[in-house]
Design a protein around this motif. Structure first.
Motif, PDB file in Angstrom:
ATOM      1  N   HIS A   4       0.828  -1.211   0.000  1.00 32.71           N
ATOM      2  CA  HIS A   4       0.000   0.000   0.000  1.00 32.71           C
ATOM      3  C   HIS A   4       0.861   1.258   0.000  1.00 32.71           C
ATOM      4  O   HIS A   4       0.521   2.248  -0.651  1.00 32.71           O
ATOM      5  CB  HIS A   4      -0.967  -0.013   1.183  1.00 32.71           C
ATOM      6  CG  HIS A   4      -1.935  -1.159   1.102  1.00 32.71           C
ATOM      7  ND1 HIS A   4      -1.733  -2.345   1.754  1.00 32.71           N
ATOM      8  CD2 HIS A   4      -3.080  -1.307   0.404  1.00 32.71           C
ATOM      9  CE1 HIS A   4      -2.720  -3.174   1.471  1.00 32.71           C
ATOM     10  NE2 HIS A   4      -3.551  -2.562   0.652  1.00 32.71           N
ATOM     11  N   LEU A   5       1.982   1.231   0.718  1.00 37.14           N
ATOM     12  CA  LEU A   5       2.899   2.374   0.685  1.00 37.14           C
ATOM     13  C   LEU A   5       3.556   2.476  -0.683  1.00 37.14           C
ATOM     14  O   LEU A   5       3.721   3.575  -1.219  1.00 37.14           O
ATOM     15  CB  LEU A   5       3.960   2.247   1.783  1.00 37.14           C
ATOM     16  CG  LEU A   5       3.451   2.478   3.203  1.00 37.14           C
ATOM     17  CD1 LEU A   5       4.518   2.123   4.219  1.00 37.14           C
ATOM     18  CD2 LEU A   5       3.002   3.903   3.380  1.00 37.14           C
ATOM     19  N   ASN A   6       3.920   1.342  -1.264  1.00 37.05           N
ATOM     20  CA  ASN A   6       4.479   1.354  -2.618  1.00 37.05           C
ATOM     21  C   ASN A   6       3.457   1.897  -3.609  1.00 37.05           C
ATOM     22  O   ASN A   6       3.811   2.603  -4.554  1.00 37.05           O
ATOM     23  CB  ASN A   6       4.928  -0.045  -3.039  1.00 37.05           C
ATOM     24  CG  ASN A   6       6.160  -0.515  -2.261  1.00 37.05           C
ATOM     25  OD1 ASN A   6       6.889   0.293  -1.718  1.00 37.05           O
ATOM     26  ND2 ASN A   6       6.361  -1.807  -2.200  1.00 37.05           N
ATOM     27  N   LEU A   8       1.416   4.188  -3.054  1.00 30.23           N
ATOM     28  CA  LEU A   8       1.394   5.643  -2.913  1.00 30.23           C
ATOM     29  C   LEU A   8       2.630   6.283  -3.535  1.00 30.23           C
ATOM     30  O   LEU A   8       2.734   7.501  -3.590  1.00 30.23           O
ATOM     31  CB  LEU A   8       1.325   6.033  -1.432  1.00 30.23           C
ATOM     32  CG  LEU A   8       0.026   5.719  -0.700  1.00 30.23           C
ATOM     33  CD1 LEU A   8       0.145   6.097   0.771  1.00 30.23           C
ATOM     34  CD2 LEU A   8      -1.153   6.433  -1.329  1.00 30.23           C
ATOM     35  N   TYR A  19       4.358   9.729  11.141  1.00 34.08           N
ATOM     36  CA  TYR A  19       3.247  10.167  10.293  1.00 34.08           C
ATOM     37  C   TYR A  19       2.179  10.813  11.161  1.00 34.08           C
ATOM     38  O   TYR A  19       2.180  10.668  12.383  1.00 34.08           O
ATOM     39  CB  TYR A  19       2.661   8.997   9.500  1.00 34.08           C
ATOM     40  CG  TYR A  19       1.898   8.008  10.343  1.00 34.08           C
ATOM     41  CD1 TYR A  19       0.524   8.125  10.492  1.00 34.08           C
ATOM     42  CD2 TYR A  19       2.540   6.962  10.989  1.00 34.08           C
ATOM     43  CE1 TYR A  19      -0.182   7.228  11.274  1.00 34.08           C
ATOM     44  CE2 TYR A  19       1.848   6.063  11.771  1.00 34.08           C
ATOM     45  CZ  TYR A  19       0.478   6.205  11.907  1.00 34.08           C
ATOM     46  OH  TYR A  19      -0.227   5.329  12.683  1.00 34.08           O
ATOM     47  N   PHE A  48      -0.906  13.112   1.542  1.00 31.05           N
ATOM     48  CA  PHE A  48      -1.880  12.389   0.725  1.00 31.05           C
ATOM     49  C   PHE A  48      -3.271  12.671   1.276  1.00 31.05           C
ATOM     50  O   PHE A  48      -3.468  12.736   2.486  1.00 31.05           O
ATOM     51  CB  PHE A  48      -1.632  10.879   0.768  1.00 31.05           C
ATOM     52  CG  PHE A  48      -0.266  10.476   0.299  1.00 31.05           C
ATOM     53  CD1 PHE A  48      -0.008  10.320  -1.047  1.00 31.05           C
ATOM     54  CD2 PHE A  48       0.759  10.265   1.208  1.00 31.05           C
ATOM     55  CE1 PHE A  48       1.258   9.948  -1.489  1.00 31.05           C
ATOM     56  CE2 PHE A  48       2.021   9.897   0.785  1.00 31.05           C
ATOM     57  CZ  PHE A  48       2.274   9.738  -0.561  1.00 31.05           C
ATOM     58  N   PHE A  50      -7.252  11.381   1.304  1.00 24.03           N
ATOM     59  CA  PHE A  50      -8.140  10.250   1.066  1.00 24.03           C
ATOM     60  C   PHE A  50      -9.574  10.698   1.310  1.00 24.03           C
ATOM     61  O   PHE A  50      -9.888  11.205   2.391  1.00 24.03           O
ATOM     62  CB  PHE A  50      -7.824   9.095   2.030  1.00 24.03           C
ATOM     63  CG  PHE A  50      -6.465   8.487   1.839  1.00 24.03           C
ATOM     64  CD1 PHE A  50      -6.319   7.354   1.067  1.00 24.03           C
ATOM     65  CD2 PHE A  50      -5.346   9.043   2.432  1.00 24.03           C
ATOM     66  CE1 PHE A  50      -5.071   6.775   0.896  1.00 24.03           C
ATOM     67  CE2 PHE A  50      -4.097   8.479   2.267  1.00 24.03           C
ATOM     68  CZ  PHE A  50      -3.958   7.344   1.488  1.00 24.03           C
ATOM     69  N   ASN A  75      -8.689   1.913   2.401  1.00 25.00           N
ATOM     70  CA  ASN A  75      -7.331   2.011   1.886  1.00 25.00           C
ATOM     71  C   ASN A  75      -6.426   2.740   2.882  1.00 25.00           C
ATOM     72  O   ASN A  75      -5.289   2.334   3.117  1.00 25.00           O
ATOM     73  CB  ASN A  75      -7.325   2.726   0.535  1.00 25.00           C
ATOM     74  CG  ASN A  75      -5.993   2.604  -0.168  1.00 25.00           C
ATOM     75  OD1 ASN A  75      -5.271   1.633   0.021  1.00 25.00           O
ATOM     76  ND2 ASN A  75      -5.656   3.590  -0.959  1.00 25.00           N
ATOM     77  N   LEU A  76      -6.938   3.797   3.495  1.00 26.73           N
ATOM     78  CA  LEU A  76      -6.144   4.537   4.472  1.00 26.73           C
ATOM     79  C   LEU A  76      -5.848   3.681   5.700  1.00 26.73           C
ATOM     80  O   LEU A  76      -4.737   3.729   6.236  1.00 26.73           O
ATOM     81  CB  LEU A  76      -6.843   5.834   4.880  1.00 26.73           C
ATOM     82  CG  LEU A  76      -6.117   6.709   5.903  1.00 26.73           C
ATOM     83  CD1 LEU A  76      -4.701   7.048   5.461  1.00 26.73           C
ATOM     84  CD2 LEU A  76      -6.911   7.971   6.183  1.00 26.73           C
ATOM     85  N   VAL A  79      -2.954   1.490   4.849  1.00 33.86           N
ATOM     86  CA  VAL A  79      -1.702   2.262   4.815  1.00 33.86           C
ATOM     87  C   VAL A  79      -1.231   2.531   6.249  1.00 33.86           C
ATOM     88  O   VAL A  79      -0.045   2.383   6.563  1.00 33.86           O
ATOM     89  CB  VAL A  79      -1.889   3.586   4.039  1.00 33.86           C
ATOM     90  CG1 VAL A  79      -0.688   4.496   4.203  1.00 33.86           C
ATOM     91  CG2 VAL A  79      -2.145   3.304   2.568  1.00 33.86           C
TER      92      VAL A  79
END
Length: 127
Positions: A4-6, A8, A19, A48, A50, A75-76, A79
């Motif tokens: 998921h980080l990839n 982004l 974060y 980012f 969302f 999705n968040l 992440v």
């Protein structure tokens, strides 16, 4: 390892230091801070946004009234799970409100002074 980080666009998640997540209108804003590299005055960060998920929840079954609510997107949450594995956040501690405000103020001062210096440098290039 961190799909998921990839997704982004973060190629090297090991450089992530911390974060933050905040809600802004109908969006959640995730800000990822990276470890400061040699020669950098400030650490880099990326932001980012969302969109929040809309749901209609039954409030009164007798009158069939529904209420529209929003919640964090799936999705968040995925992440954030990956970020928690990387940053290993400590359990929230009770922090003095005055201390937090002063800390936030000092951080804001640094950011503003850095931005002023950047603008002045751009202005000097125009002369």
């Amino acid at each position: 390892m961190f799909p998921h980080l990839n997704g982004l666009g973060i190629q090297d998640p090991t450089l992530i230091e911390r974060y933050s997540v905040r809600q802004e209108a109908q969006k959640d804003v995730l800000k990822i801070y990276f470890k400061k590299q040699k020669g950098e005055l400030f650490a880099k960060s990326v932001k980012f946004k969302f969109p929040r998920q809309q749901k209609n929840v039954l409030v009164d079954s007798g009158t069939h009234q529904y209420k529209s609510i929003t919640e964090i997107s799936r999705n968040l949450t995925l992440v954030i799970d990956e970020l928690n594995k990387i940053t290993k956040p400590e359990a929230p501690q009770e922090q003095d409100v005055k201390e937090k405000i002063l800390s936030d103020l000092r951080h804001l001062e640094k950011v503003v002074s850095s931005k002023i210096a950047e603008i002045e440098a751009d202005l000097a290039k125009l002369k």
